[in-house]
Write a protein that holds these residues in place. Structure first.
Motif, PDB file in Angstrom:
ATOM      1  N   ALA A   1       0.835  -1.208   0.000  1.00 15.84           N
ATOM      2  CA  ALA A   1       0.000   0.000   0.000  1.00 15.84           C
ATOM      3  C   ALA A   1       0.870   1.258   0.000  1.00 15.84           C
ATOM      4  CB  ALA A   1      -0.942  -0.007   1.196  1.00 15.84           C
ATOM      5  N   ALA A   2       1.929   1.252   0.783  1.00 13.35           N
ATOM      6  CA  ALA A   2       2.830   2.409   0.827  1.00 13.35           C
ATOM      7  C   ALA A   2       3.476   2.627  -0.539  1.00 13.35           C
ATOM      8  CB  ALA A   2       3.893   2.215   1.902  1.00 13.35           C
ATOM      9  N   GLU A   3       3.811   1.545  -1.209  1.00 11.99           N
ATOM     10  CA  GLU A   3       4.394   1.671  -2.547  1.00 11.99           C
ATOM     11  C   GLU A   3       3.377   2.279  -3.512  1.00 11.99           C
ATOM     12  OE1 GLU A   3       7.079  -0.844  -5.685  1.00 11.99           O
ATOM     13  OE2 GLU A   3       5.913  -1.962  -4.219  1.00 11.99           O
ATOM     14  N   ARG A   4       2.115   1.879  -3.408  1.00 15.10           N
ATOM     15  CA  ARG A   4       1.075   2.450  -4.279  1.00 15.10           C
ATOM     16  C   ARG A   4       0.905   3.946  -4.013  1.00 15.10           C
ATOM     17  NH1 ARG A   4       2.653  -0.593  -5.954  1.00 15.10           N
ATOM     18  NH2 ARG A   4       2.136  -2.751  -6.221  1.00 15.10           N
ATOM     19  N   VAL A   5       0.926   4.355  -2.750  1.00 13.93           N
ATOM     20  CA  VAL A   5       0.809   5.772  -2.420  1.00 13.93           C
ATOM     21  C   VAL A   5       1.992   6.533  -3.012  1.00 13.93           C
ATOM     22  CG1 VAL A   5       0.853   7.454  -0.521  1.00 13.93           C
ATOM     23  CG2 VAL A   5      -0.624   5.426  -0.368  1.00 13.93           C
TER      24      VAL A   5
ATOM     25  N   LEU B   1      10.418   4.068 -18.114  1.00 19.82           N
ATOM     26  CA  LEU B   1       9.627   5.160 -18.675  1.00 19.82           C
ATOM     27  C   LEU B   1      10.091   6.528 -18.183  1.00 19.82           C
ATOM     28  CD1 LEU B   1       6.064   3.583 -18.555  1.00 19.82           C
ATOM     29  CD2 LEU B   1       7.448   4.036 -20.581  1.00 19.82           C
ATOM     30  N   GLY B   2      10.828   6.537 -17.067  1.00 17.51           N
ATOM     31  CA  GLY B   2      11.353   7.802 -16.539  1.00 17.51           C
ATOM     32  C   GLY B   2      10.235   8.784 -16.254  1.00 17.51           C
ATOM     33  N   PRO B   3      10.419  10.053 -16.616  1.00 20.63           N
ATOM     34  CA  PRO B   3       9.403  11.058 -16.302  1.00 20.63           C
ATOM     35  C   PRO B   3       8.110  10.869 -17.086  1.00 20.63           C
ATOM     36  CG  PRO B   3      11.147  12.026 -17.615  1.00 20.63           C
ATOM     37  CD  PRO B   3      11.597  10.633 -17.249  1.00 20.63           C
ATOM     38  N   ARG B   4       8.121   9.986 -18.083  1.00 20.52           N
ATOM     39  CA  ARG B   4       6.908   9.739 -18.871  1.00 20.52           C
ATOM     40  C   ARG B   4       5.945   8.792 -18.160  1.00 20.52           C
ATOM     41  NH1 ARG B   4       9.263   8.255 -24.663  1.00 20.52           N
ATOM     42  NH2 ARG B   4       7.093   7.624 -24.949  1.00 20.52           N
ATOM     43  N   TRP B   5       6.390   8.123 -17.090  1.00 15.34           N
ATOM     44  CA  TRP B   5       5.499   7.191 -16.394  1.00 15.34           C
ATOM     45  C   TRP B   5       4.475   7.957 -15.569  1.00 15.34           C
ATOM     46  CZ3 TRP B   5       3.896   6.454 -11.439  1.00 15.34           C
ATOM     47  CH2 TRP B   5       3.101   5.321 -11.215  1.00 15.34           C
ATOM     48  N   THR B   6       3.226   7.573 -15.706  1.00 16.11           N
ATOM     49  CA  THR B   6       2.166   8.030 -14.813  1.00 16.11           C
ATOM     50  C   THR B   6       1.201   6.871 -14.627  1.00 16.11           C
ATOM     51  OG1 THR B   6       0.625   8.835 -16.496  1.00 16.11           O
ATOM     52  CG2 THR B   6       2.286  10.411 -15.714  1.00 16.11           C
ATOM     53  N   ALA B   7       0.386   6.959 -13.593  1.00 17.64           N
ATOM     54  CA  ALA B   7      -0.642   5.947 -13.382  1.00 17.64           C
ATOM     55  C   ALA B   7      -1.764   6.111 -14.402  1.00 17.64           C
ATOM     56  CB  ALA B   7      -1.191   6.055 -11.963  1.00 17.64           C
ATOM     57  N   ARG B   8      -1.806   7.260 -15.017  1.00 17.68           N
ATOM     58  CA  ARG B   8      -2.817   7.556 -16.031  1.00 17.68           C
ATOM     59  C   ARG B   8      -2.229   7.320 -17.419  1.00 17.68           C
ATOM     60  NH1 ARG B   8      -6.978  10.862 -14.036  1.00 17.68           N
ATOM     61  NH2 ARG B   8      -6.747  11.346 -11.836  1.00 17.68           N
TER      62      ARG B   8
END
Length: 175
Positions: free
Chosen positions: A17-21, A98-105
């Motif tokens: 959970a902490a990793e997801r946050v 992905l570096g700065p291109r990674w997002t959860a969206r």
């Protein structure tokens, strides 16, 4: 007093959970990086469902073993902990690649080619593979098979939509 296995399992689930946050915080930062560079988000409407599934997985992992008195089976738990750790490692590798291109969206930058290094050298959607492995393995550490089953089915249905949306987004970005 809960069994020692439940307490240890609680610790494992809380670490995940902490990793997801942490990932959500990183995602927000990187979304702020992408937007000024022309980043366009796709699939905004299904993102709450993805988020709810991840929260549901963690809640199910906590509730099912306790409420339904699921047994702790060391011969099952050992490999499932290993798969959970491997899934976390693959997720981190995806994020790093992905570096700065990674997002959860789903955010794409027009004219920027797909990443083809790291795990993306071999798989088109390695992060989703990591989530499926985690969605099966983490609950099964403490035999929460209902959570594992329900999450996996719902996640695969959601990923069918998400992957189609990603492919459309990448086609738009490279057109």
């Amino acid at each position: 007093m809960p069994a020692p296995s439940l307490i240890a399992y609680l610790g494992l689930v809380l670490l995940v959970a902490a990793e997801r946050v942490d990932e959500l915080k990183r995602s927000r930062r990187q979304l702020h990086w992408a937007r000024p560079r022309g980043g366009v988000e796709f699939g905004e409407r299904h993102f709450p469902a993805v988020l709810a599934l991840h929260v549901g997985l963690l809640v199910g992992c906590l509730l099912e073993p306790w409420a339904l008195e699921r047994p702790f089976l060391p011969l099952l738990a050992g490999p499932m902990v290993a798969f959970t750790i491997a899934a976390q490692a693959l997720r981190r590798w995806c994020i790093t690649a992905l570096g700065p291109r990674w997002t959860a969206r789903i955010v794409v930058l027009p004219g920027v080619p797909l990443v083809t290094h790291g795990p993306y050298r071999w798989l088109r959607h390695p992060n989703y593979l990591a989530v499926v492995v985690e969605g099966v393995a983490l609950p099964l550490v403490h035999t929460a098979w209902l959570t594992a089953s329900l999450f996996t089915v719902l996640y695969l249905l959601t990923m069918a939509v998400r992957i189609r949306t990603e492919q459309e987004a990448h086609a738009w970005a490279t057109a």
